[in-house]
Design an enzyme around this catalytic site. Structure first.
Site, mmCIF file in Angstrom:
data_model
loop_
_atom_site.group_PDB
_atom_site.id
_atom_site.type_symbol
_atom_site.label_atom_id
_atom_site.label_comp_id
_atom_site.label_asym_id
_atom_site.label_seq_id
_atom_site.Cartn_x
_atom_site.Cartn_y
_atom_site.Cartn_z
ATOM 1 C CB CYS A 184 17.846 55.637 40.805
ATOM 2 S SG CYS A 184 19.681 55.856 40.884
ATOM 3 C CG HIS A 227 18.570 59.574 38.463
ATOM 4 N ND1 HIS A 227 18.149 59.031 39.572
ATOM 5 C CD2 HIS A 227 17.900 59.828 37.542
ATOM 6 C CE1 HIS A 227 16.853 58.935 39.297
ATOM 7 N NE2 HIS A 227 16.820 59.177 37.969
ATOM 8 C CG ASP A 264 13.864 58.727 36.329
ATOM 9 O OD1 ASP A 264 13.769 57.616 36.970
ATOM 10 O OD2 ASP A 264 14.288 59.831 36.820
#
Length: 657
Positions: free
Chosen positions: A411, A455, A471
């Protein structure tokens, strides 16, 4: 007692002593260096052989040299003699050296008291239920061993263990009263050394490729969340943590402080009802707290910064519980000039291909929203791979290497490269780290957020909408938002995600894990988290509306006085020896005769009763004489043995009048 030569430490007694000391330090062997564990084992073995073979103990000069030498070794290894790690090692090793001078009874007592103290130090490392059970069990064994070794009349160890259990049961009401009623204050009474917080895991105050992927291989609990109503869906469960504004092209950092005097938090326009919830945060030795994106109001334990971080006034070094309100649909409003400058800042002469790609997206798009859509489409359409073990980005331009060469990352790779593209396209952007998702525990209806849920995502500022969460990871691996990472597959390289278990055994195993976590959560809330608020709530439930610590102190004195009086009465008043195995066996003998019409009178001695039975039942004379003689010897002579007690029990069992 202090000057007498020890008579109880024969080979058997020494063996029990070494077992008790070994159990006392056993959990510490996980924290001590290997050489310390081997040294303790060697000292214990030597002391066992010395007791068995009557070896002489070392003289004072040798003991002094060993003590000073080991103190120096500990100082060299830890760099200090003060602190959790070095202090524990020093205590354990000194206990081992004390074995070399067990000459007098007082040496044994000193060693026992040192063992009690070392036993308490286990709670400096953990306060879990299994450790608490272990510590209380070993404390019971040590107390029984203490009574066994301190007694001049050596009774079997099991009798002392029974006596130790009775003492602990007598002290249990006092312990509970102290725990429940003793006035609580906020925070610890004293500060722990800095190394007491070593090993705490959590997000970092900077982000580089690979940082979060390493964290996401951990099943450790980051925090637990209990919603007052329905929980938001997984795609809205983003738990906001550190916000990063500046980068040198590889590492992202928070940048300058935005909360200088004169700055005011802009009004947050909500587009729905606020979500109410309570967070129980595990200690992580950092100042930030976590809140559902975006926090609407600060808790009592923290404040909200200009970029909507929730931070505490000092590092979180103990479990913290706080209540929050958040909006999952919102508009942050206008952009300040300093936010615009920081949100468009690019590192000089770094990642030129990423910058060029962002500029190209700007030229091809008619609006900022279209730039964002085109960038996300690039991640979807190109062969990008989501992985916990991506190739190393050895280039000075890691975003270029990721976007155009490896196209494999976690991520933080996606968030960092996307943020740079947005800045190159003229859109203010920043990186936000925290956690995403969480697993529902249906046992007590709360969510568990683990380190593997760590994250990173981006935020871009769009006119009319304010800061908007984007995202890019969801464009490549949308299942990451729906489910957490399956840590059992991490070593294989590719990422798998947890799915509902179809196997009956797997479901049962998972159910057991959730039940255990629910028990741990209650332990954390009611035992480890029993602070002033929880104490007041508990006392209110008992009907005691305590206004201040003076009232609580009065209740405490009354309850403790009553308990002490009750315990003193129990101990001091004469009681029947109903627990004495000798008396218990003899009474069984009397009950057998009573069923045949030969009841023993209260004023009758055992001898008088035996003579009366023999007159009325001469055929029982031999058995009655035998049982009465054994009883008198065991009960009054004080020199009976376990063999005679077994013989008495067997004779009574076989007795049939």
């Amino acid at each position: 007692m202090s000057g007498a030569q020890i008579t109880v430490l024969d080979q058997r007694a020494m063996g029990w002593l070494l077992i008790g000391l070994g159990l006392t330090i056993l959990p510490h062997l996980l924290h001590l260096p290997l050489w310390a564990g081997l040294l303790i084992a060697a000292l214990g073995l030597w002391r066992w052989l010395a007791a068995r073979r009557n070896w002489p103990l070392p003289d004072t000069k040798l003991k002094l040299i060993l003590t000073l030498g080991l103190i120096v070794v500990i100082f060299v290894h830890y760099g200090t003699l003060v602190g959790r790690e070095s202090g524990t090692a020093l205590l354990v090793i000194m206990m081992g050296l004390k074995l070399m001078e067990l000459r007098q009874r007082r040496d044994v007592l000193v060693l026992m008291f040192l063992a009690y103290f070392i036993l308490v130090t286990h709670f400096l490392y953990s306060q879990t239920i299994p450790l608490a059970i272990y510590v209380f069990t070993v404390a019971w064994l040590l107390l029984g061993l203490h009574m066994y070794l301190a007694s001049r009349e050596l009774r079997p160890l099991r009798h002392n263990l029974r006596g130790a259990a009775e003492l602990m049961l007598l002290g249990l009401p006092l312990m509970l009263a102290l725990f429940v009623l003793f006035p609580r204050i906020e925070g610890p009474i004293w500060g722990l050394p800095k190394d007491a917080y070593a090993g705490m895991t959590g997000l970092s105050d900077s982000m580089s490729p690979g940082a979060i992927s390493q964290l996401s291989q951990s099943d450790a609990v980051a925090f637990r969340v209990e919603f007052d109503g329905a929980a938001p869906p997984p795609e809205k469960r983003y738990w906001r943590g550190p916000v990063f504004w500046t980068t040198d092209g590889r590492t992202w950092t928070p940048g300058p402080q935005l909360n200088r005097a004169g700055w005011r938090m802009p009004a947050l326009e909500s587009r729905g009802a606020a979500v109410s919830y309570t967070v129980t945060l595990e200690p992580h030795n950092r100042a930030w707290l976590f809140a559902l994106d975006l926090p609407a109001s600060a808790s009592e334990q923290g404040r909200i910064t200009r970029d909507y971080q929730l931070v505490a006034p000092k590092p979180v070094r103990q479990r913290l519980k706080y209540h929050m309100l958040s909006y999952t649909d919102y508009n942050t409003g206008a952009l300040s000039e300093i936010e615009r400058r920081l949100g468009l800042l690019l590192p000089r002469e770094r990642n030129p291909r990423t910058v060029a790609l962002g500029q190209e997206l700007r030229r091809e798009a008619a609006s900022d929203e279209e730039v964002v859509r085109r960038a996300l489409a690039l991640f979807r359409q190109q062969p990008f791979t989501y992985s916990l073990t991506p190739p190393l980005l050895g280039s000075d331009d890691p975003s270029d290497a990721f976007l155009f060469d490896t196209r494999t990352g976690f991520c933080e790779h996606f968030a960092a490269s996307f943020t740079l593209m947005m800045r190159a396209a003229g859109i203010p952007a920043r990186v936000v780290t925290g956690y995403q998702g969480g697993e529902l525990n249906p046992v007590d209806d709360y969510y568990i957020v683990r380190q593997r849920d760590a994250h990173a995502w981006s935020e871009v500022w769009l006119a009319g909408r304010g800061w908007v969460r984007i995202d890019p990871t969801a464009a490549v691996a949308p299942e990451r938002i729906e489910r957490s990472i399956d840590t059992s597959a991490v070593s294989a390289g590719a990422v798998r995600f947890n799915v509902p278990q179809s196997d009956l055994l797997a479901r049962a195993w998972r159910r057991m894990q959730l039940n255990l976590d629910a028990v741990n959560n209650r332990w954390n809330q009611w035992v480890l988290g029993y602070g002033p608020e929880r104490q007041a709530e508990f006392l209110r439930n008992l009907g005691l509306d305590i206004k201040d610590w003076r009232q609580l102190g009065g209740v405490f004195v009354v309850v403790m006085g009553g308990l002490l009086a009750g315990i003193a009465t129990w101990v001091l008043l004469p009681r029947q020896h109903h627990r004495d195995p000798v008396v218990k066996t003899y009474r069984r003998f009397c009950r057998k005769l009573a069923r045949r019409g030969l009841k023993k009178a209260d004023h009758e001695t055992a001898g008088d009763f035996a003579r009366r039975v023999k007159r009325q039942r001469p055929e029982l004379a031999a058995q009655v004489d035998r049982i009465t003689a054994l009883y008198g010897h065991l009960r009054y002579a004080g020199t009976g043995s376990d063999t005679q007690l077994r013989l008495l029990k067997q004779s009574v069992v076989e007795f049939s009048p």
